[in-house]
Scaffold this active site. Structure first.
Site, mmCIF file in Angstrom:
data_model
loop_
_atom_site.group_PDB
_atom_site.id
_atom_site.type_symbol
_atom_site.label_atom_id
_atom_site.label_comp_id
_atom_site.label_asym_id
_atom_site.label_seq_id
_atom_site.Cartn_x
_atom_site.Cartn_y
_atom_site.Cartn_z
ATOM 1 N N GLU A 1 12.435 -9.183 1.985
ATOM 2 C CA GLU A 1 11.872 -8.010 2.409
ATOM 3 C C GLU A 1 12.677 -6.770 2.238
ATOM 4 O O GLU A 1 13.831 -6.669 2.424
ATOM 5 C CB GLU A 1 11.564 -8.225 3.931
ATOM 6 C CG GLU A 1 10.880 -6.973 4.505
ATOM 7 C CD GLU A 1 10.969 -7.264 6.062
ATOM 8 O OE1 GLU A 1 11.484 -8.162 6.501
ATOM 9 O OE2 GLU A 1 10.155 -6.329 6.632
ATOM 10 N N TYR B 1 10.903 9.141 1.635
ATOM 11 C CA TYR B 1 10.887 7.959 0.480
ATOM 12 C C TYR B 1 11.614 8.580 -0.713
ATOM 13 O O TYR B 1 11.851 7.750 -1.741
ATOM 14 C CB TYR B 1 9.577 7.406 0.239
ATOM 15 C CG TYR B 1 8.759 6.962 1.561
ATOM 16 C CD1 TYR B 1 9.315 5.779 2.040
ATOM 17 C CD2 TYR B 1 7.712 7.484 2.116
ATOM 18 C CE1 TYR B 1 8.894 5.295 3.165
ATOM 19 C CE2 TYR B 1 7.140 6.978 3.281
ATOM 20 C CZ TYR B 1 7.668 5.836 3.836
ATOM 21 O OH TYR B 1 7.180 5.373 5.067
ATOM 22 N N ARG C 1 13.043 4.663 12.291
ATOM 23 C CA ARG C 1 11.833 5.545 12.280
ATOM 24 C C ARG C 1 11.408 5.639 13.864
ATOM 25 O O ARG C 1 11.593 4.848 14.635
ATOM 26 C CB ARG C 1 10.886 4.773 11.188
ATOM 27 C CG ARG C 1 11.298 4.421 9.901
ATOM 28 C CD ARG C 1 11.089 5.529 9.190
ATOM 29 N NE ARG C 1 9.714 6.311 9.023
ATOM 30 C CZ ARG C 1 9.022 5.949 8.077
ATOM 31 N NH1 ARG C 1 9.293 5.059 7.210
ATOM 32 N NH2 ARG C 1 7.740 6.591 8.069
ATOM 33 N N ALA D 1 3.053 -0.793 5.047
ATOM 34 C CA ALA D 1 2.385 -0.723 6.236
ATOM 35 C C ALA D 1 1.930 -2.043 6.681
ATOM 36 O O ALA D 1 2.242 -2.569 7.952
ATOM 37 C CB ALA D 1 1.552 0.367 6.523
ATOM 38 N N PRO E 1 0.792 -1.163 0.015
ATOM 39 C CA PRO E 1 0.020 0.085 -0.088
ATOM 40 C C PRO E 1 0.798 1.196 -0.050
ATOM 41 O O PRO E 1 1.794 1.436 0.694
ATOM 42 C CB PRO E 1 -0.993 -0.141 1.275
ATOM 43 C CG PRO E 1 -0.043 -1.073 1.975
ATOM 44 C CD PRO E 1 0.507 -1.938 1.071
ATOM 45 N N ASN E 2 0.256 2.332 -0.818
ATOM 46 C CA ASN E 2 0.913 3.648 -0.702
ATOM 47 C C ASN E 2 2.008 3.749 -1.578
ATOM 48 O O ASN E 2 2.640 4.871 -1.759
ATOM 49 C CB ASN E 2 0.889 4.165 0.720
ATOM 50 C CG ASN E 2 -0.223 4.347 1.339
ATOM 51 O OD1 ASN E 2 -1.445 4.831 0.868
ATOM 52 N ND2 ASN E 2 -0.431 3.757 2.475
ATOM 53 N N HIS F 1 12.949 -2.386 2.284
ATOM 54 C CA HIS F 1 11.976 -1.190 2.849
ATOM 55 C C HIS F 1 12.979 0.089 2.252
ATOM 56 O O HIS F 1 14.478 -0.075 2.370
ATOM 57 C CB HIS F 1 12.008 -0.969 4.311
ATOM 58 C CG HIS F 1 11.232 -2.215 4.822
ATOM 59 N ND1 HIS F 1 9.763 -1.975 4.465
ATOM 60 C CD2 HIS F 1 11.448 -3.145 5.514
ATOM 61 C CE1 HIS F 1 9.273 -3.110 5.189
ATOM 62 N NE2 HIS F 1 10.214 -3.964 5.724
ATOM 63 N N ARG G 1 5.028 10.973 -2.405
ATOM 64 C CA ARG G 1 4.363 10.697 -1.012
ATOM 65 C C ARG G 1 5.654 10.868 -0.165
ATOM 66 O O ARG G 1 6.840 10.231 -0.193
ATOM 67 C CB ARG G 1 4.266 9.003 -0.892
ATOM 68 C CG ARG G 1 4.182 8.398 0.400
ATOM 69 C CD ARG G 1 4.015 7.024 0.302
ATOM 70 N NE ARG G 1 3.888 6.366 1.496
ATOM 71 C CZ ARG G 1 4.180 5.466 2.215
ATOM 72 N NH1 ARG G 1 5.013 4.620 1.345
ATOM 73 N NH2 ARG G 1 3.901 5.167 3.230
ATOM 74 N N ASN H 1 8.318 -5.109 -0.797
ATOM 75 C CA ASN H 1 7.822 -4.012 0.011
ATOM 76 C C ASN H 1 6.451 -3.862 0.326
ATOM 77 O O ASN H 1 5.759 -3.626 -0.225
ATOM 78 C CB ASN H 1 8.340 -2.805 -0.366
ATOM 79 C CG ASN H 1 8.581 -1.647 0.443
ATOM 80 O OD1 ASN H 1 7.839 -1.788 1.532
ATOM 81 N ND2 ASN H 1 9.043 -0.438 -0.027
#
Ligand code: DQA
Length: 145
Positions: free
Chosen positions: A101, A23, A110, A80, A10-11, A103, A18, A77
């Site tokens: 995985e 990012y 974070r 969330a 998502p996103n 990111h 964004r 990725n």
């Protein structure tokens, strides 16, 4: 050579516009152009899929995840859903295809505590985080023989 699926959650379709301070300002189309070039240099090819929907990500992992003759692995990725989705973790655990995985941000650094937890990390081959959009390239290279 087998293909690699780049799978975004998502996103991540909003990459470039964004939260660019986190990012970056590169769009996913630009990232994919670089990945396609690098894949070709290594004699492989990429496919790309993105969904904002948890169940659709599960469907894609189930569909591709048994196709070990065609795919070398998935660079995922999960956005969330990384931090919340037992369903995606179960799908990854269910299939023989390796999943890396990735990111863009260093999730461990974070501010929000929840981003420090990954439900998918234990069932992935490994995790790459914090290298900006280069995390996708590093994830792809990790799946090459
Ligand atoms: C992300 C980190 C996640 O915490 C966040 O929800 C994202 C992007 C990253 O690439 O840094 O959507 O996966």
């Amino acid at each position: 050579m087998k293909k690699i699926l780049i799978l975004n959650g998502p996103n991540l379709n909003l990459l470039g516009k964004r939260e660019p301070t986190i990012y970056g300002s590169e769009t996913m189309e630009q990232v994919l152009a670089g990945l396609e070039k690098a894949a070709a240099e290594h004699g492989t090819a990429i496919e790309y899929a993105q969904s904002n929907h948890e169940g659709e990500l599960v469907d894609i992992i189930q569909r591709v995840g048994f196709d070990t003759d065609v795919y070398a692995g998935i660079v995922l990725n999960a956005g969330a859903y990384t931090h919340t989705s037992l369903a995606i973790a179960d799908a990854i655990a269910a299939v023989p295809l390796p999943v890396v995985e990735v990111h863009i941000s260093n999730v461990a650094a974070r501010a929000e505590q929840i981003r420090h937890t990954s439900l998918i990390a234990p069932v992935c081959k490994g995790t790459i985080a914090g290298f900006g959009t280069r995390s996708y390239l590093l994830g792809m290279l990790a799946l090459l023989p």
